[in-house]
Scaffold this motif. Structure first.
Motif, PDB file in Angstrom:
ATOM      1  N   ASP A 121       0.836  -1.203   0.000  1.00 25.25           N
ATOM      2  CA  ASP A 121       0.000   0.000   0.000  1.00 25.25           C
ATOM      3  C   ASP A 121       0.870   1.252   0.000  1.00 25.25           C
ATOM      4  OD1 ASP A 121       0.950   0.068   2.562  1.00 25.25           O
ATOM      5  OD2 ASP A 121      -0.980  -0.195   3.532  1.00 25.25           O
ATOM      6  N   GLY A 122       2.164   1.043  -0.122  1.00 22.77           N
ATOM      7  CA  GLY A 122       3.079   2.173  -0.214  1.00 22.77           C
ATOM      8  C   GLY A 122       3.320   2.886   1.104  1.00 22.77           C
ATOM      9  N   ILE A 123       2.781   2.356   2.195  1.00 23.48           N
ATOM     10  CA  ILE A 123       2.943   3.029   3.485  1.00 23.48           C
ATOM     11  C   ILE A 123       3.769   2.150   4.424  1.00 23.48           C
ATOM     12  CG2 ILE A 123       1.762   4.070   5.452  1.00 23.48           C
ATOM     13  CD1 ILE A 123      -0.698   4.363   3.615  1.00 23.48           C
ATOM     14  N   PRO A 124       4.949   2.607   4.787  1.00 22.28           N
ATOM     15  CA  PRO A 124       5.788   1.824   5.710  1.00 22.28           C
ATOM     16  C   PRO A 124       5.140   1.691   7.083  1.00 22.28           C
ATOM     17  CG  PRO A 124       7.030   3.621   4.698  1.00 22.28           C
ATOM     18  CD  PRO A 124       5.597   3.843   4.369  1.00 22.28           C
ATOM     19  N   ARG A 125       5.490   0.625   7.785  1.00 24.12           N
ATOM     20  CA  ARG A 125       4.833   0.347   9.071  1.00 24.12           C
ATOM     21  C   ARG A 125       5.076   1.425  10.110  1.00 24.12           C
ATOM     22  NH1 ARG A 125       8.222  -4.867  11.330  1.00 24.12           N
ATOM     23  NH2 ARG A 125      10.256  -3.910  11.137  1.00 24.12           N
ATOM     24  N   GLU A 126       6.231   2.115  10.066  1.00 26.36           N
ATOM     25  CA  GLU A 126       6.467   3.174  11.051  1.00 26.36           C
ATOM     26  C   GLU A 126       5.521   4.354  10.843  1.00 26.36           C
ATOM     27  OE1 GLU A 126       9.459   3.629   7.710  1.00 26.36           O
ATOM     28  OE2 GLU A 126       8.818   1.971   8.999  1.00 26.36           O
ATOM     29  N   ILE A 127       5.150   4.602   9.585  1.00 23.65           N
ATOM     30  CA  ILE A 127       4.202   5.680   9.289  1.00 23.65           C
ATOM     31  C   ILE A 127       2.797   5.253   9.713  1.00 23.65           C
ATOM     32  CG2 ILE A 127       3.202   7.121   7.466  1.00 23.65           C
ATOM     33  CD1 ILE A 127       6.188   7.719   8.220  1.00 23.65           C
ATOM     34  N   LYS A 128       2.480   3.983   9.475  1.00 24.20           N
ATOM     35  CA  LYS A 128       1.182   3.469   9.941  1.00 24.20           C
ATOM     36  C   LYS A 128       1.085   3.597  11.454  1.00 24.20           C
ATOM     37  CE  LYS A 128       0.431   0.092   6.285  1.00 24.20           C
ATOM     38  NZ  LYS A 128       0.331  -1.335   5.946  1.00 24.20           N
ATOM     39  N   LEU A 129       2.171   3.265  12.151  1.00 26.45           N
ATOM     40  CA  LEU A 129       2.195   3.375  13.612  1.00 26.45           C
ATOM     41  C   LEU A 129       1.926   4.816  14.039  1.00 26.45           C
ATOM     42  CD1 LEU A 129       2.830   2.223  16.476  1.00 26.45           C
ATOM     43  CD2 LEU A 129       5.217   2.842  16.033  1.00 26.45           C
ATOM     44  N   MET A 130       2.625   5.761  13.423  1.00 25.47           N
ATOM     45  CA  MET A 130       2.444   7.171  13.760  1.00 25.47           C
ATOM     46  C   MET A 130       0.999   7.611  13.508  1.00 25.47           C
ATOM     47  SD  MET A 130       5.313   8.219  14.950  1.00 25.47           S
ATOM     48  CE  MET A 130       5.258   9.991  14.875  1.00 25.47           C
ATOM     49  N   CYS A 131       0.432   7.149  12.406  1.00 23.80           N
ATOM     50  CA  CYS A 131      -0.955   7.512  12.075  1.00 23.80           C
ATOM     51  C   CYS A 131      -1.936   6.948  13.103  1.00 23.80           C
ATOM     52  CB  CYS A 131      -1.316   7.041  10.671  1.00 23.80           C
ATOM     53  SG  CYS A 131      -0.498   8.005   9.380  1.00 23.80           S
ATOM     54  N   GLU A 132      -1.687   5.725  13.567  1.00 22.06           N
ATOM     55  CA  GLU A 132      -2.561   5.134  14.588  1.00 22.06           C
ATOM     56  C   GLU A 132      -2.467   5.934  15.893  1.00 22.06           C
ATOM     57  OE1 GLU A 132      -4.877   2.959  14.049  1.00 22.06           O
ATOM     58  OE2 GLU A 132      -4.219   2.482  12.037  1.00 22.06           O
ATOM     59  N   TYR A 133      -1.265   6.339  16.261  1.00 15.01           N
ATOM     60  CA  TYR A 133      -1.111   7.188  17.457  1.00 15.01           C
ATOM     61  C   TYR A 133      -1.888   8.499  17.271  1.00 15.01           C
ATOM     62  CZ  TYR A 133       2.280   4.898  20.562  1.00 15.01           C
ATOM     63  OH  TYR A 133       2.893   4.073  21.479  1.00 15.01           O
ATOM     64  N   LEU A 134      -1.755   9.108  16.097  1.00 20.25           N
ATOM     65  CA  LEU A 134      -2.451  10.376  15.848  1.00 20.25           C
ATOM     66  C   LEU A 134      -3.968  10.197  15.894  1.00 20.25           C
ATOM     67  CD1 LEU A 134      -0.207  11.917  13.044  1.00 20.25           C
ATOM     68  CD2 LEU A 134      -0.350  12.620  15.447  1.00 20.25           C
ATOM     69  N   LYS A 135      -4.443   9.072  15.365  1.00 22.50           N
ATOM     70  CA  LYS A 135      -5.890   8.799  15.424  1.00 22.50           C
ATOM     71  C   LYS A 135      -6.364   8.725  16.880  1.00 22.50           C
ATOM     72  CE  LYS A 135      -6.146   6.007  11.234  1.00 22.50           C
ATOM     73  NZ  LYS A 135      -6.335   4.623  10.756  1.00 22.50           N
ATOM     74  N   LEU A 136      -5.572   8.070  17.721  1.00 24.20           N
ATOM     75  CA  LEU A 136      -5.936   7.946  19.134  1.00 24.20           C
ATOM     76  C   LEU A 136      -5.884   9.304  19.836  1.00 24.20           C
ATOM     77  CD1 LEU A 136      -6.771   5.916  21.348  1.00 24.20           C
ATOM     78  CD2 LEU A 136      -4.343   5.696  21.907  1.00 24.20           C
TER      79      LEU A 136
END
Length: 199
Positions: free
Chosen positions: A55-70
């Motif tokens: 999906d072109g999104i590295p896992r560290e960016i996904k992690l950051m996005c999940e933190y931001l969502k929370l």
């Protein structure tokens, strides 16, 4: 070119009549950091794009996005479950089950139920307090832009440790991941609001 991704949409828009169909264009990016910035820039300019790969999104960016969502919405149980143990906080399945049970009984989001499910004698107690207080601190503080909130998140939640744990024994992968996060922070400077940044 440093920050060259910013010029790609402009060049594409100027050449739109010559190009004809967007599907005839391919843009190559050397690093994930550039790819993420390019993706965001194309979306901002409403240029349709497809990214080859997972999906072109590295896992560290996904992690950051999940933190931001929370941070934006502490009732986001999915985000809570994705970040609660990254970095490792020794919050095991039994504790997560207790949190889920408390949340169900009290009709609370997992984040709000978390402090009702752990006790001072529990191994994870201090880590849970640090986690909840860290998220609340980031939520309560008034930042000048989304980048400032990200910097606080990286420090408060010990993101560097999480990334190091994910890339054990691979210093290059760790440095690449941290570069991706730094690119995300740079991009966030353009946004005053976290919601807008992650939408």
């Amino acid at each position: 070119i440093m920050n060259g991704y910013k010029y790609v949409p402009k060049i594409l828009m100027e050449q739109k009549d010559v190009i004809g169909d967007w599907s005839e264009i391919a843009v190559l990016a050397r690093t994930n950091a550039v790819l993420l910035s390019l993706k965001s820039s194309l979306y901002k300019h409403k240029i349709p794009c497809y990214f080859n790969g997972k999906d072109g999104i590295p896992r560290e960016i996904k992690l950051m996005c999940e933190y931001l969502k929370l941070i934006v919405d502490t009732s986001d149980d999915k985000a809570f479950l994705k970040v609660i143990n990254t970095p490792l906080r020794y919050i095991g399945k039994a504790t997560l089950n207790k949190i889920e049970e408390k949340a169900r009984r009290r009709k609370l989001p997992l984040f709000d139920a978390a402090m009702y499910a752990v006790y001072p004698k529990d191994r994870c107690y201090g880590n849970m307090i640090d986690f909840v207080e860290g998220i609340e601190h980031i939520r309560d503080y008034k930042y000048k832009n989304a980048a400032s909130a990200l910097r606080s998140l990286i420090k408060k939640m010990n993101i560097a440790k999480a990334i190091k744990d994910q890339n054990k024994g691979n210093e290059d992968a760790y440095l690449d991941a941290m570069d991706n996060i730094e690119s995300m922070v740079e991009e966030a400077k353009e946004y005053t609001d976290i919601r807008e940044f992650i939408s």
